[in-house]
Design an enzyme around this catalytic site. Structure first.
Site, PDB file in Angstrom:
ATOM      1  N   ARG A  98       0.939   7.047  -0.027  1.00 56.93           N
ATOM      2  CA  ARG A  98       0.182   6.024   0.713  1.00 56.93           C
ATOM      3  C   ARG A  98      -1.190   5.886   0.066  1.00 56.93           C
ATOM      4  O   ARG A  98      -1.909   6.873  -0.083  1.00 56.93           O
ATOM      5  CB  ARG A  98       0.053   6.437   2.185  1.00 56.93           C
ATOM      6  CG  ARG A  98      -0.739   5.474   3.079  1.00 56.93           C
ATOM      7  CD  ARG A  98      -0.060   4.125   3.150  1.00 56.93           C
ATOM      8  NE  ARG A  98      -0.616   3.287   4.190  1.00 56.93           N
ATOM      9  CZ  ARG A  98      -1.763   2.624   4.128  1.00 56.93           C
ATOM     10  NH1 ARG A  98      -2.520   2.723   3.051  1.00 56.93           N
ATOM     11  NH2 ARG A  98      -2.156   1.862   5.123  1.00 56.93           N
ATOM     12  N   GLU A 157       1.876  -6.140   6.684  1.00 57.70           N
ATOM     13  CA  GLU A 157       3.247  -5.625   6.649  1.00 57.70           C
ATOM     14  C   GLU A 157       4.216  -6.632   6.028  1.00 57.70           C
ATOM     15  O   GLU A 157       3.978  -7.845   6.047  1.00 57.70           O
ATOM     16  CB  GLU A 157       3.713  -5.297   8.075  1.00 57.70           C
ATOM     17  CG  GLU A 157       2.885  -4.234   8.785  1.00 57.70           C
ATOM     18  CD  GLU A 157       3.029  -2.860   8.177  1.00 57.70           C
ATOM     19  OE1 GLU A 157       4.001  -2.651   7.416  1.00 57.70           O
ATOM     20  OE2 GLU A 157       2.188  -1.989   8.464  1.00 57.70           O
ATOM     21  N   ASP A 173       0.788  -1.232   0.000  1.00 61.77           N
ATOM     22  CA  ASP A 173       0.000   0.000   0.000  1.00 61.77           C
ATOM     23  C   ASP A 173       0.822   1.285   0.000  1.00 61.77           C
ATOM     24  O   ASP A 173       0.279   2.370   0.212  1.00 61.77           O
ATOM     25  CB  ASP A 173      -0.970   0.013   1.196  1.00 61.77           C
ATOM     26  CG  ASP A 173      -0.257  -0.178   2.536  1.00 61.77           C
ATOM     27  OD1 ASP A 173       0.893   0.269   2.677  1.00 61.77           O
ATOM     28  OD2 ASP A 173      -0.860  -0.783   3.444  1.00 61.77           O
ATOM     29  N   ARG A 214       3.426  11.546   4.330  1.00 63.70           N
ATOM     30  CA  ARG A 214       3.242  10.831   3.063  1.00 63.70           C
ATOM     31  C   ARG A 214       2.051  11.408   2.300  1.00 63.70           C
ATOM     32  O   ARG A 214       1.038  11.776   2.906  1.00 63.70           O
ATOM     33  CB  ARG A 214       3.028   9.337   3.317  1.00 63.70           C
ATOM     34  CG  ARG A 214       4.199   8.657   3.992  1.00 63.70           C
ATOM     35  CD  ARG A 214       3.927   7.196   4.270  1.00 63.70           C
ATOM     36  NE  ARG A 214       2.800   6.994   5.179  1.00 63.70           N
ATOM     37  CZ  ARG A 214       2.429   5.822   5.680  1.00 63.70           C
ATOM     38  NH1 ARG A 214       3.100   4.731   5.335  1.00 63.70           N
ATOM     39  NH2 ARG A 214       1.406   5.729   6.501  1.00 63.70           N
ATOM     40  N   ASP A 230      -5.470  -1.021   3.537  1.00 64.28           N
ATOM     41  CA  ASP A 230      -4.324  -1.401   4.362  1.00 64.28           C
ATOM     42  C   ASP A 230      -3.946  -2.832   4.026  1.00 64.28           C
ATOM     43  O   ASP A 230      -4.795  -3.733   4.064  1.00 64.28           O
ATOM     44  CB  ASP A 230      -4.694  -1.291   5.847  1.00 64.28           C
ATOM     45  CG  ASP A 230      -3.557  -1.730   6.757  1.00 64.28           C
ATOM     46  OD1 ASP A 230      -2.407  -1.336   6.497  1.00 64.28           O
ATOM     47  OD2 ASP A 230      -3.837  -2.460   7.727  1.00 64.28           O
ATOM     48  N   THR A 231      -2.682  -3.051   3.672  1.00 62.27           N
ATOM     49  CA  THR A 231      -2.204  -4.403   3.385  1.00 62.27           C
ATOM     50  C   THR A 231      -1.326  -4.878   4.548  1.00 62.27           C
ATOM     51  O   THR A 231      -0.775  -4.064   5.288  1.00 62.27           O
ATOM     52  CB  THR A 231      -1.383  -4.441   2.082  1.00 62.27           C
ATOM     53  OG1 THR A 231      -0.223  -3.607   2.222  1.00 62.27           O
ATOM     54  CG2 THR A 231      -2.211  -3.943   0.905  1.00 62.27           C
TER      55      THR A 231
END
Length: 274
Positions: free
Chosen positions: A78, A86, A64, A129, A83-84
């Protein structure tokens, strides 16, 4: 004289339009055309509201997050609303399906020029970001991640909620299929990812009590599977799958894509003989 009287009557009818003299209006006679014009105008209005800027992808950090060159400056971007898991977090380390999400983003964006729909309200998070919806050749990267079960809808903060309903609908379908992050019960939750549930699901023999469901997905418009197993149906109706290192993998157009050989075999496909 009679002709003069008729013309006079017609003029009166047009001036005062009594009920008996009503005539069809031009707008009523072209209702279908007006409706179509209104739709086209709405589509153009929607496109004009999506203000896109082009940027060159320098590096894919993970599923992401990417680095781009925008207006001569390097920016970390971002992806909004997703949300992916980690891949190299200093505390969380590598989470299940993080590498797969990163691999998909690499496949879609490495070295490409993307279109960014920048976030509202300053368009940056607390880490500085740049927040943006990311598109490659008109394709939404967020939607692709959600479709494959490699991301969850998250970080939904006004005013950047434009596509949240669409994203949630895509996520719901991935949940229904039980693919990716949704193949492990209670792994993906509202507060993030919980790899510990995998350990807690092990029985005394050290084997998972319920293994994740095998996944399959549809190929892209060119019959490609993002580096996964290709399932092809021959003209004679034979179902054959091809691994990425198979001889004819690159030239094979898939009818179905599979994450594992077991998933392909369960769907009735057999390995190629090459």
């Amino acid at each position: 004289m009679n002709q003069l009287i008729i013309k006079a009557a017609a003029c009166c009818c047009l001036l005062f339009l009594p009920a008996g003299c009503a005539v069809p209006s031009a707008s009523n006679s072209h209702t279908g055309n007006d409706s179509q014009s209104a739709k086209v105008s709405a589509d153009k209005s929607d496109q004009s509201q999506r203000k896109l800027v082009s940027a060159k992808v320098i590096k894919v950090i993970d599923g992401d997050t990417i680095k781009v060159r925008l207006n001569g400056k390097e920016e970390t971007v971002r992806l909004l609303l997703v949300d992916t898991p980690e891949t190299h977090h200093p505390r969380l380390g590598v989470q299940p399906y993080g590498p797969e999400a990163s691999q998909l983003t690499h496949h879609l964006l490495d070295g490409k020029t993307v279109d960014l729909e920048l976030g509202l309200g300053g368009g940056r998070d607390k880490y500085g970001r740049l927040l943006a919806y990311v598109y490659i050749d008109g394709q939404s990267v967020e939607e692709e991640l959600l479709k494959r079960g490699l991301a969850r809808v998250a970080y939904v903060y006004p005013p950047n909620t434009k596509y949240v309903d669409e994203y949630r609908a895509i996520q719901k379908e991935a949940q229904r299929k039980g693919i990716g992050i949704w193949s492990i019960e209670n792994y993906a939750r509202k507060d993030g990812y919980h790899p510990e549930v995998i350990k807690s699901n092990k029985n005394r023999a050290g084997k998972p009590q319920s293994a994740p469901r095998e996944s399959s997905f549809e190929p892209d418009k060119n019959g490609n599977c993002d580096g996964e197993i290709k399932g092809n149906i021959s003209s004679r109706g034979e179902k054959i799958y091809h691994l990425p290192n198979d001889r004819f993998y690159k030239i094979t157009k898939a009818e179905k894509c599979f994450a594992t050989e077991k998933a392909a075999e369960q769907a009735g496909f057999r390995a190629t003989k090459n």
